[in-house]
Design a protein around this motif. Structure first.
Motif, short mmCIF file in Angstrom:
data_model
loop_
_atom_site.label_atom_id
_atom_site.label_comp_id
_atom_site.label_asym_id
_atom_site.label_seq_id
_atom_site.Cartn_x
_atom_site.Cartn_y
_atom_site.Cartn_z
N GLN A 137 49.09 37.39 52.16
CA GLN A 137 48.97 38.06 51.06
C GLN A 137 48.56 36.93 49.99
N ALA A 138 49.28 35.93 49.81
CA ALA A 138 48.86 34.90 49.10
C ALA A 138 47.60 34.20 49.27
N ASP A 139 47.01 34.03 50.41
CA ASP A 139 45.64 33.71 50.69
C ASP A 139 44.71 34.75 50.26
N LEU A 140 45.17 36.06 50.45
CA LEU A 140 44.28 37.07 50.03
C LEU A 140 44.01 37.15 48.52
N LEU A 141 45.19 36.95 47.71
CA LEU A 141 44.95 36.81 46.43
C LEU A 141 44.49 35.78 45.87
N ALA A 142 44.47 34.57 46.46
CA ALA A 142 43.48 33.52 46.25
C ALA A 142 42.05 33.48 46.20
N ALA A 143 41.94 34.26 47.44
CA ALA A 143 40.44 34.57 47.82
C ALA A 143 39.84 35.63 46.69
N LEU A 144 40.79 36.65 46.22
CA LEU A 144 40.37 37.54 45.23
C LEU A 144 40.23 37.10 43.96
N TYR A 145 41.24 36.28 43.58
CA TYR A 145 40.98 35.54 42.12
C TYR A 145 39.71 34.48 42.42
N GLY A 146 39.53 33.72 43.39
CA GLY A 146 38.41 32.74 43.53
C GLY A 146 36.94 33.56 43.26
N LEU A 147 36.84 34.71 43.93
CA LEU A 147 35.47 35.68 43.90
C LEU A 147 35.57 36.31 42.24
N GLY A 148 36.24 36.02 41.57
CA GLY A 148 36.26 36.81 40.33
C GLY A 148 36.77 38.08 39.77
N LEU A 149 37.90 38.43 40.91
CA LEU A 149 38.62 39.60 40.44
C LEU A 149 39.89 39.47 39.77
N SER A 150 39.93 40.24 38.49
CA SER A 150 41.25 40.07 37.77
C SER A 150 42.44 40.87 38.32
N ASP A 151 43.51 40.49 37.79
CA ASP A 151 44.68 41.34 37.85
C ASP A 151 44.62 42.66 37.74
N GLN A 152 43.93 43.08 36.67
CA GLN A 152 43.87 44.51 36.44
C GLN A 152 42.77 45.14 37.25
N ILE A 153 42.01 44.62 37.83
CA ILE A 153 40.99 45.32 38.75
C ILE A 153 41.67 45.15 40.21
N ARG A 155 44.90 45.96 40.72
CA ARG A 155 45.80 46.94 40.96
C ARG A 155 45.18 48.42 40.75
N ARG A 156 43.82 48.54 40.58
CA ARG A 156 43.41 49.73 40.48
C ARG A 156 42.72 50.17 41.74
N PRO A 157 42.60 51.72 42.02
CA PRO A 157 42.24 52.34 43.22
C PRO A 157 40.96 51.85 43.58
N LEU A 158 40.51 51.40 44.92
CA LEU A 158 39.27 51.08 45.13
C LEU A 158 38.21 52.05 44.94
N ASN A 159 38.51 53.44 44.58
CA ASN A 159 37.31 54.33 44.31
C ASN A 159 37.05 54.34 43.15
N THR A 160 37.67 53.46 42.15
CA THR A 160 37.48 53.56 40.62
C THR A 160 36.54 52.22 40.23
N LEU A 161 36.49 51.29 41.53
CA LEU A 161 35.82 50.08 41.36
C LEU A 161 34.27 50.18 41.23
N SER A 162 33.55 49.10 40.67
CA SER A 162 32.11 49.16 40.94
C SER A 162 31.56 48.68 42.08
N GLY A 163 30.33 48.86 42.56
CA GLY A 163 29.85 48.35 43.93
C GLY A 163 30.13 47.08 44.05
N GLY A 164 29.88 46.17 43.15
CA GLY A 164 29.79 44.80 43.12
C GLY A 164 31.55 44.09 43.29
N GLU A 165 32.33 44.94 42.59
CA GLU A 165 33.64 44.75 42.65
C GLU A 165 34.29 45.11 44.15
#
Length: 642
Positions: A137-153, A155-165
Motif C-alpha cells: 500500500q505504501a508503494d501504491l501510494l508513492a506511485a499514485l502521488y508520483g503520477l499526480g493524484l492528490s489525497d482528495q482524489i 479518497r473519492r469513489p472511482l466512478n466520480t473520477l475523470s477518465g484521465g484520473e
C-alpha cells in the motif's frame, strides 16, 4: 534469455492485413518503444501479446517464458468503475488480506486442522509477499502521488473520477503489481510533465521487460533500450532509443539514395551499349545486354519501393518575405501584465518583448494559463492589468487549438484559393499535395476531415500569409511523428519570429531559443527547457510531501487492518530516494549556473556603442537569475551536508 518470442504473426481485419509475418524477440530487462503511424497495428500487437486478441489461426508462434506475469494498460479503460472502490482499492491485495485473516481465525478455532491450515497459510503468505507484502500500500501510494493524484482524489469513489484520473490510477496499480512483462499503450497521454518524469524514472529502474507505444519522443529517448517501427504490417527493431533509431534510418536512406543514383547511371550506360549492339546487328551481345538492363531495372524498382515512404511524406514549408530581413525593432511588447479570474490569479507581473528571429516556447503545468498568455500577446484577450503593444506593421499568423475555416462545407481546394485568390487550380493542388492532400483528396469537404488533417490544412493556409510572427497553440497535438518532424524542420527554415505553447519536450528542444516558464503565478524567461525544469525541481525541494510513514498511515486506514507498517527498509529506501532527488537538483543547478555564466560572458563580449537598451536589460535580468540560482545552489549544499 528471452521472455517473449513472436514468429510470423499475422492479423487480418475485414480482409485488411494489419500484421504481416511479424517477428520479435525480447530478453528480460529489455525496454522496447513501439512507434508508427496511426492504424498500423501497434495496439493490436499489444492486445495479442496480452491475450486480449488472437492472431490469425494456424499461422505463427507466440511464446512467453514460463510463469510470466503480464501487466497491460490499454489506451481506453473498457469496464465501468465500481462505486465502492477508490484508487487505494486493489482486488488481489484485499483478497489476500481477507484470506490471511480467515486462515488465522480458522487456525485459532480449529487446532486439530492446524497442519493443513498452516500449509494453506504459508502459501497465502508467499503470494502476499510476492505482491509486496505490508509495503504494497505504501508503494501504491508513492506511485499514485508520483503520477499526480492528490489525497482528495485518492479518497473519492472511482466512478466520480475523470477518465484521465482513472487511467493514472490504473497505471499505478499495474506498475506496483510487479509484472514480469509490462505493456503500456500511450501511457503519457493523461500525464503532466511531473507525472511523465516520475514514470520515466520508475521505468528506467524497473527490472522487468517493457513494451511501450508512444508518440512522445523525449519519453522514448529517456526509457528505451530498443526502438521498433511498425509499418505496412512489418516491424523494424534496432538497439538504442528513438533518436539513435532515426540516425540509423537517415544513414540507410542516404545509402539507398546513393545506390539508386549509381544504379540509374549504370542503367543509362547499359541502355546506350545495348542500342549500339542492336545498331551493329550483334544480336548475341544485344540479348545479353537486354537481360542486364532488365535486371538493373528490377533492382532500381526495389530500391525505389524502399524509398517511396520517405518521398511521400507530408512536407511543410513557409514562404519567405524578402523585406523581413531588413526589419528590426520590437514586434510585441508586454509590460507588467497579469491575469485573474474571480479570486484566482493565473500569473502576475510579467514583462517581456518579442523581436524578429526570436523563438519562444510557453510551457508550464496544465491549467496554469499558457494559452491565455498567448491570446493576450496576440491581442485577443485583455490582461487584468498591464499593457501589450503590438507593432502595427507586423504580420501575425495564429493557429489556436480550435481551428476555424471560412466554411466547413468548402472543399480543401476552395479554401486555399479563397485564402489566396491569385492561385490557379493547378497551383492550389500542388500546394495541398505538399501537405499530404493528393488527387481526389483536394475535393474533400472540411467538415469530414480528421483532427490531424484539419491541422495540416490550417498550416497550409498559414504558409500563404508570409507572417513575421507565428503564434502556435500546441501545434503538434494532432500530428503523427513524421509530420511533427517535418514541421520542426520547416520552423527551423522559417526566418520569422515564433511564439508557441507546447508540452512536447522534443519539439521544444528542437525549435526554441527561449522559454517562458510558469512556476506558480510567476512567468520567467529561461535559456532552455532544462533550465526551467531545474528551477521547478529546486522549488519543489522545499515543498513538504507525504513521508513514507504518512503514506503508510493513509494506506492502513484504507484497508482497516489496524496493522502499522514498521518496515525500516522501506523508510531507508525513501530516504535514499530523497537524497538522490536532491543530488539531481544540485546537478541541474550546476548545469544552469554554468550555462548562465557562459551566456553572460558572451553578452559582455558583444557589447558595443550601438547595443540596444533592451539587451542591457536582458543582461541585468540574467545577472539576477544567476545570483538567485547560486543562492539556491548553496542552500541545497548546506542542507545536503547537514
Amino acid at each position: 534469455m528471452s521472455i517473449l518470442t513472436l514468429e510470423n504473426i499475422h492479423k487480418t481485419y475485414f480482409g485488411k492485413r494489419v500484421l504481416d509475418g511479424l517477428s520479435l524477440s525480447l530478453d528480460f530487462g529489455d525496454r522496447l518503444v513501439l512507434t508508427g503511424a496511426n492504424g498500423t497495428g501497434k495496439s493490436t500487437l499489444l492486445k495479442i501479446i496480452s491475450g486480449q486478441e488472437e492472431p490469425d489461426t494456424d499461422i505463427g508462434l507466440l511464446n512467453l517464458a514460463s510463469g510470466t506475469v503480464i501487466g497491460y494498460l490499454p489506451q481506453q479503460l473498457s469496464s465501468e468503475p465500481d462505486p465502492a472502490k477508490t484508487c487505494l482499492s486493489h482486488q488481489r491485495y484485499d483478497d489476500l488480506m481477507l484470506q490471511m485473516r480467515s486462515l488465522e481465525e480458522d487456525m485459532a478455532e480449529h487446532p486439530e486442522q492446524f497442519a493443513e491450515l498452516s500449509t494453506a497459510y504459508d502459501q497465502t503468505i508467499r503470494s502476499f509477499e510476492a505482491l509486496g507484502g505490508y509495503g504494497f500500500q505504501a508503494d501504491l501510494l508513492a506511485a499514485l502521488y508520483g503520477l499526480g493524484l492528490s489525497d482528495q482524489i485518492l479518497r473519492r469513489p472511482l466512478n466520480t473520477l475523470s477518465g484521465g484520473e482513472r487511467m493514472r490510477s490504473a497505471l499505478a496499480h499495474i506498475i506496483v503489481s510487479r509484472p514480469d512483462l509490462l505493456l503500456l499503450d500511450e501511457p503519457t497521454n493523461h500525464l503532466d510533465i511531473d507525472g511523465i518524469e516520475w514514470l520515466e524514472e520508475w521505468l528506467s529502474s524497473f527490472s522487468g521487460t517493457v513494451i511501450v507505444i508512444s508518440h512522445d519522443r523525449s519519453f522514448m529517448d529517456n526509457i528505451a533500450t530498443h526502438t521498433a517501427l511498425l509499418s505496412q504490417g512489418k516491424m523494424t527493431v534496432r538497439a538504442g532509443n528513438y533518436s539513435e533509431f532515426k540516425e540509423t534510418e537517415a544513414m540507410i536512406h542516404f545509402s539507398r539514395e546513393r545506390e539508386l543514383k549509381k544504379l540509374q547511371e549504370t542503367l543509362k550506360h547499359e541502355q546506350k551499349v545495348t542500342q549500339t549492339m542492336f545498331s551493329h546487328r550483334k544480336m548475341n551481345q544485344y540479348h545479353s545486354r537486354e537481360k542486364r538492363v532488365a535486371k538493373l531495372s528490377r533492382q532500381i524498382n526495389e530500391v525505389e519501393k524502399n524509398l517511396v515512404s520517405e518521398q511521400t511524406r507530408v512536407k511543410f514549408s513557409f514562404q519567405s518575405d524578402p523585406e523581413r530581413k531588413t526589419r528590426s525593432g520590437c514586434l510585441i511588447q508586454a509590460e507588467d501584465i497579469s491575469l485573474s479570474y474571480d479570486d484566482n490569479t493565473l500569473f502576475s507581473g510579467f514583462s517581456s518583448s518579442i523581436f524578429p528571429q526570436d523563438r519562444i516556447m510557453i510551457t508550464g503545468p496544465n491549467g496554469c494559463g499558457k494559452t491565455s498568455l498567448l491570446n493576450i500577446m496576440v491581442g485577443s484577450l485583455r490582461p487584468s492589468s498591464g499593457r501589450v503593444e503590438i507593432n502595427s506593421r507586423a504580420k501575425i499568423g495564429y493557429m489556436g487549438q480550435l481551428l476555424q475555416f471560412n466554411s466547413e462545407v468548402n472543399t480543401l481546394l476552395t479554401e486555399v484559393r479563397q485564402a489566396d485568390p491569385g492561385l490557379t487550380e493547378g497551383q492550389g493542388r500542388d500546394l495541398l499535395a505538399g501537405y499530404g492532400f493528393r488527387e481526389i483528396d483536394v475535393f474533400k469537404r472540411i467538415q469530414v476531415l480528421s483532427g490531424g488533417e484539419r491541422a495540416r490544412l490550417y498550416l497550409c493556409k498559414l504558409l500563404l500569409q508570409k507572417p513575421d510572427l507565428l503564434l502556435l497553440d500546441e501545434p503538434t497535438n494532432h500530428l503523427d511523428i513524421a509530420s511533427r518532424e517535418i514541421l520542426e524542420q520547416a520552423l527551423l527554415d522559417y526566418d520569422g519570429a515564433l511564439l508557441s505553447v507546447s508540452h512536447d519536450r522534443y519539439f521544444i528542444d528542437k525549435t526554441a531559443r527561449k522559454i517562458w516558464g510558469f512556476i506558480g503565478v510567476q512567468v520567467q524567461e529561461y535559456n532552455s527547457y532544462q533550465s526551467w525544469r531545474g528551477m521547478v525541481r529546486a522549488g519543489k525541494a522545499n515543498i513538504s510531501v507525504p513521508t513514507q510513514s504518512e503514506q503508510s498511515e493513509i494506506a492502513e486506514k484504507e484497508n482497516n487492518s489496524g496493522r502499522k507498517n514498521t518496515d525500516t527498509k522501506q523508510i531507508a529506501a525513501e530516504k535514499r530516494k530523497k537524497a538522490a532527488e536532491q543530488r539531481q537538483i544540485i546537478q541541474t543547478l550546476e548545469a544552469i549556473i554554468h550555462e548562465q555564466e557562459a551566456e553572460i560572458k558572451s553578452m559582455e563580449a558583444s557589447f558595443a556603442e550601438d547595443t540596444p537598451a533592451v539587451v542591457y536589460e536582458q543582461y541585468a535580468d540574467l545577472i539576477q537569475e544567476l545570483e538567485e540560482n547560486t543562492t539556491s545552489y548553496l542552500e541545497l549544499l548546506e542542507k545536503k551536508d547537514s
